[in-house]
Motif scaffolding. Structure first.
Motif, PDB file in Angstrom:
ATOM      1  N   THR A  67      43.504  38.212  45.796  1.00  0.00           N
ATOM      2  CA  THR A  67      42.166  38.796  45.672  1.00  0.00           C
ATOM      3  C   THR A  67      42.301  40.286  45.941  1.00  0.00           C
ATOM      4  N   ILE A  68      41.918  41.086  44.975  1.00  0.00           N
ATOM      5  CA  ILE A  68      42.037  42.538  45.089  1.00  0.00           C
ATOM      6  C   ILE A  68      40.639  43.113  45.296  1.00  0.00           C
ATOM      7  N   ASN A  69      40.411  43.704  46.458  1.00  0.00           N
ATOM      8  CA  ASN A  69      39.098  44.256  46.768  1.00  0.00           C
ATOM      9  C   ASN A  69      39.006  45.690  46.254  1.00  0.00           C
ATOM     10  N   VAL A  70      38.178  45.891  45.236  1.00  0.00           N
ATOM     11  CA  VAL A  70      38.023  47.237  44.662  1.00  0.00           C
ATOM     12  C   VAL A  70      36.578  47.720  44.778  1.00  0.00           C
ATOM     13  N   GLU A  71      35.868  47.162  45.745  1.00  0.00           N
ATOM     14  CA  GLU A  71      34.457  47.496  45.944  1.00  0.00           C
ATOM     15  C   GLU A  71      34.262  48.984  46.234  1.00  0.00           C
ATOM     16  N   GLN A  72      35.068  49.527  47.145  1.00  0.00           N
ATOM     17  CA  GLN A  72      34.921  50.939  47.501  1.00  0.00           C
ATOM     18  C   GLN A  72      35.312  51.848  46.343  1.00  0.00           C
ATOM     19  N   GLU A  73      36.371  51.479  45.639  1.00  0.00           N
ATOM     20  CA  GLU A  73      36.794  52.271  44.474  1.00  0.00           C
ATOM     21  C   GLU A  73      35.698  52.272  43.411  1.00  0.00           C
ATOM     22  N   TYR A  74      35.079  51.123  43.208  1.00  0.00           N
ATOM     23  CA  TYR A  74      33.991  51.007  42.241  1.00  0.00           C
ATOM     24  C   TYR A  74      32.840  51.943  42.616  1.00  0.00           C
ATOM     25  N   TYR A  75      32.514  52.009  43.913  1.00  0.00           N
ATOM     26  CA  TYR A  75      31.457  52.931  44.329  1.00  0.00           C
ATOM     27  C   TYR A  75      31.880  54.379  44.105  1.00  0.00           C
ATOM     28  N   GLU A  76      33.043  54.749  44.610  1.00  0.00           N
ATOM     29  CA  GLU A  76      33.473  56.150  44.586  1.00  0.00           C
ATOM     30  C   GLU A  76      33.713  56.674  43.177  1.00  0.00           C
TER      31      GLU A  76
ATOM     32  N   THR B 181      16.481  51.694  30.619  1.00  0.00           N
ATOM     33  CA  THR B 181      16.103  50.432  31.267  1.00  0.00           C
ATOM     34  C   THR B 181      17.184  49.871  32.175  1.00  0.00           C
ATOM     35  N   TYR B 182      18.385  49.735  31.654  1.00  0.00           N
ATOM     36  CA  TYR B 182      19.427  48.926  32.276  1.00  0.00           C
ATOM     37  C   TYR B 182      20.388  49.771  33.104  1.00  0.00           C
ATOM     38  N   PRO B 183      20.582  49.468  34.380  1.00  0.00           N
ATOM     39  CA  PRO B 183      21.463  50.282  35.218  1.00  0.00           C
ATOM     40  C   PRO B 183      22.952  49.980  35.029  1.00  0.00           C
ATOM     41  N   ILE B 184      23.307  49.469  33.863  1.00  0.00           N
ATOM     42  CA  ILE B 184      24.708  49.143  33.529  1.00  0.00           C
ATOM     43  C   ILE B 184      25.315  48.339  34.677  1.00  0.00           C
ATOM     44  N   SER B 185      24.713  47.220  34.946  1.00  0.00           N
ATOM     45  CA  SER B 185      25.048  46.445  36.133  1.00  0.00           C
ATOM     46  C   SER B 185      26.467  45.884  36.082  1.00  0.00           C
ATOM     47  N   VAL B 186      26.618  44.616  35.744  1.00  0.00           N
ATOM     48  CA  VAL B 186      27.927  43.974  35.796  1.00  0.00           C
ATOM     49  C   VAL B 186      28.900  44.625  34.822  1.00  0.00           C
ATOM     50  N   SER B 187      28.403  45.099  33.690  1.00  0.00           N
ATOM     51  CA  SER B 187      29.304  45.660  32.671  1.00  0.00           C
ATOM     52  C   SER B 187      30.097  46.845  33.179  1.00  0.00           C
ATOM     53  N   SER B 188      29.535  47.633  34.092  1.00  0.00           N
ATOM     54  CA  SER B 188      30.260  48.793  34.606  1.00  0.00           C
ATOM     55  C   SER B 188      31.410  48.387  35.524  1.00  0.00           C
ATOM     56  N   GLU B 189      31.403  47.151  36.014  1.00  0.00           N
ATOM     57  CA  GLU B 189      32.472  46.686  36.897  1.00  0.00           C
ATOM     58  C   GLU B 189      33.755  46.365  36.137  1.00  0.00           C
ATOM     59  N   ARG B 190      33.631  46.028  34.856  1.00  0.00           N
ATOM     60  CA  ARG B 190      34.765  45.457  34.138  1.00  0.00           C
ATOM     61  C   ARG B 190      35.977  46.387  34.088  1.00  0.00           C
ATOM     62  N   VAL B 191      35.742  47.677  33.901  1.00  0.00           N
ATOM     63  CA  VAL B 191      36.893  48.571  33.797  1.00  0.00           C
ATOM     64  C   VAL B 191      37.659  48.629  35.109  1.00  0.00           C
ATOM     65  N   PHE B 192      36.966  48.545  36.235  1.00  0.00           N
ATOM     66  CA  PHE B 192      37.638  48.598  37.530  1.00  0.00           C
ATOM     67  C   PHE B 192      38.353  47.281  37.842  1.00  0.00           C
ATOM     68  N   GLN B 193      37.785  46.184  37.345  1.00  0.00           N
ATOM     69  CA  GLN B 193      38.498  44.917  37.438  1.00  0.00           C
ATOM     70  C   GLN B 193      39.746  44.971  36.560  1.00  0.00           C
ATOM     71  N   GLY B 194      39.582  45.520  35.351  1.00  0.00           N
ATOM     72  CA  GLY B 194      40.722  45.637  34.455  1.00  0.00           C
ATOM     73  C   GLY B 194      41.816  46.517  35.024  1.00  0.00           C
ATOM     74  N   LEU B 195      41.437  47.634  35.626  1.00  0.00           N
ATOM     75  CA  LEU B 195      42.427  48.539  36.231  1.00  0.00           C
ATOM     76  C   LEU B 195      43.178  47.852  37.365  1.00  0.00           C
ATOM     77  N   ALA B 196      42.449  47.114  38.198  1.00  0.00           N
ATOM     78  CA  ALA B 196      43.098  46.414  39.308  1.00  0.00           C
ATOM     79  C   ALA B 196      44.084  45.373  38.785  1.00  0.00           C
ATOM     80  N   ILE B 197      43.699  44.643  37.748  1.00  0.00           N
ATOM     81  CA  ILE B 197      44.551  43.589  37.190  1.00  0.00           C
ATOM     82  C   ILE B 197      45.820  44.177  36.578  1.00  0.00           C
ATOM     83  N   ILE B 198      45.669  45.213  35.755  1.00  0.00           N
ATOM     84  CA  ILE B 198      46.834  45.759  35.067  1.00  0.00           C
ATOM     85  C   ILE B 198      47.766  46.480  36.034  1.00  0.00           C
ATOM     86  N   ASN B 199      47.232  47.110  37.053  1.00  0.00           N
ATOM     87  CA  ASN B 199      48.093  47.754  38.053  1.00  0.00           C
ATOM     88  C   ASN B 199      48.868  46.711  38.861  1.00  0.00           C
TER      89      ASN B 199
END
Length: 400
Positions: free
Chosen positions: A62-71, A87-105
């Motif tokens: 489990t890779i915690n990237v919560e702080q990186e996602y905020y910063e 309208t939409y605050p780009i909710s879950v969709s904005s997380e995907r790139v940071f999940q992708g970065l964590a996975i590929i790294n």
């Protein structure tokens, strides 16, 4: 030796199928990785880990990237007041790139031969994951069984059962994707242009009494949220969670997003995002008091572009760093408190308190009195201001 594959693993049906399929049928050494950007509790992370091992993973992390996602994302979405299509605050969709970065790294770290995800061919996430993987590690193969095999839900469930694995994969009536920056809600109503989600589809239900209201105070320093109702937070993520907790009690932040997907079709999704909407709109009001007209104008342009690029998988485009530099620079005077009144399903932005409030100048009070100019000054100013229009009508159209 077996080849190593790192699978982006959420524990849902698609990724569960991928874990077993890659292990059993393709003879990979499967490493599963959950990149948690704030959408999973500790208990949920533990349950996902147990499921991964039961499906044949040789190792789960489990890779915690919560702080990186905020910063690296949420902070700039607040600076830019990013609401896609207003309208939409780009909710879950904005997380995907940071999940992708964590996975590929992680894949690079362990020397994986391949990386895999369970996205289908019908949505945006496939592009977000693929593009992130390709840019960061073009030498690593990308495997997408669910998309490539065009699998049905029934096929995946039967496959798992045939290989001795059974779980409660009952399809929920509504698809819920919870994240730090809001929760998306999909269901049969979102597939039709003339319907909306019922009240019961939203995870958060109204807890407060219908006839009651409550004030909330949000404090910002240099554009970042630092306090809620007088409580100061060193960790901005905790402040976001606090606003979300208070706002969701009033069932605030529900709406339907309609927009263009990366793959070119229109899409609809419901969402609830009490925290993001309260924070963004409070921040925007504070900016109205503390920024100049032209700061606000150019921030609106860049904020719109920033949100569009983020939504459409362009986070790694270098121009995003340039926009972030502008957005951060614009926040140097965005400090103060915003007062909000919460009511069932809605809220009112009451006002602000700030040492940088440009309404506090000695120049005058709008509509009441002027202190820095005379009546003759305004007459001359107006005469010069109208020169261009007077020239146009003098030459082209005397009827006006």
């Amino acid at each position: 030796m077996k080849k190593k594959v790192v699978l982006a693993f959420s524990g849902g049906l698609d990724t569960s199928f991928c874990a077993m399929y890659l292990s059993k049928d393709k003879d990979y050494e499967v490493y599963t990785a959950l990149a948690n950007t704030g959408g999973f509790t500790d208990e949920e992370c533990k349950a996902i880990e147990e499921r991964a091992y039961a499906l044949g993973a040789v190792k789960h992390v489990t890779i915690n990237v919560e702080q990186e996602y905020y910063e690296k994302s949420i902070k700039y979405m607040v600076f830019g007041n990013v609401l896609r299509n207003g309208t939409y605050p780009i909710s879950v969709s904005s997380e995907r790139v940071f999940q992708g970065l964590a996975i590929i790294n992680y894949a690079k770290e362990i020397g994986a031969d391949a990386v895999a995800h369970g996205s289908t061919g019908a949505g945006n996430d496939q592009v977000r994951f693929d593009l992130t993987f390709e840019v960061i590690a073009p030498e690593i193969e990308i495997i997408t069984p669910t998309r490539d095999m065009n699998l049905s839900r029934e096929y995946e469930i039967n496959y798992l059962k045939e290989h001795g694995y059974e779980a409660d994969f009952v399809k929920m009536e509504y698809s819920i994707n919870k994240g730090l920056w809001g929760t998306s809600v999909g269901g049969k109503e979102t597939l039709h242009s003339n319907q909306t989600l019922p009240d019961t589809a939203y995870p958060s239900q109204l807890e407060a009494e219908e006839e009651v209201e409550e004030d909330m105070f949000i404090d910002f320093v240099d554009g970042e949220i630092v306090g809620v109702n007088g409580e100061m937070f060193d960790n901005k993520v905790d402040a976001i969670r606090r606003v979300e907790e208070l706002g969701s009690r009033w069932a605030i932040g529900r709406d339907m997003h309609v927009g263009d997907t990366i793959i070119g079709i229109k899409g609809r999704v419901g969402f609830e995002a009490a925290g993001p909407l309260l924070i963004i709109n409070a921040h925007k009001m504070l900016e109205k008091h503390t920024l100049t007209k032209w700061q606000q104008y150019w921030k609106d342009q860049l904020g719109n572009w920033y949100g569009m690029f983020l939504h459409e998988a362009q986070y790694l485009e270098p121009v995003m760093r340039d926009m972030e530099a502008f957005l951060e620079s614009s926040q140097r005077n965005v400090t103060g408190r915003v007062i909000i009144t919460l009511r069932p399903y809605t809220y009112t932005l009451v006002g602000v308190e700030s040492d940088h409030d440009l309404m506090k100048s000695d120049f005058g009070v709008y509509g009441e009195e002027q202190k820095a100019w005379t009546a003759d000054d305004v007459k001359g100013f107006t005469r010069i201001l109208g020169n261009q229009m007077k020239l146009y009508y003098n030459v082209n159209d005397k009827s006006h």
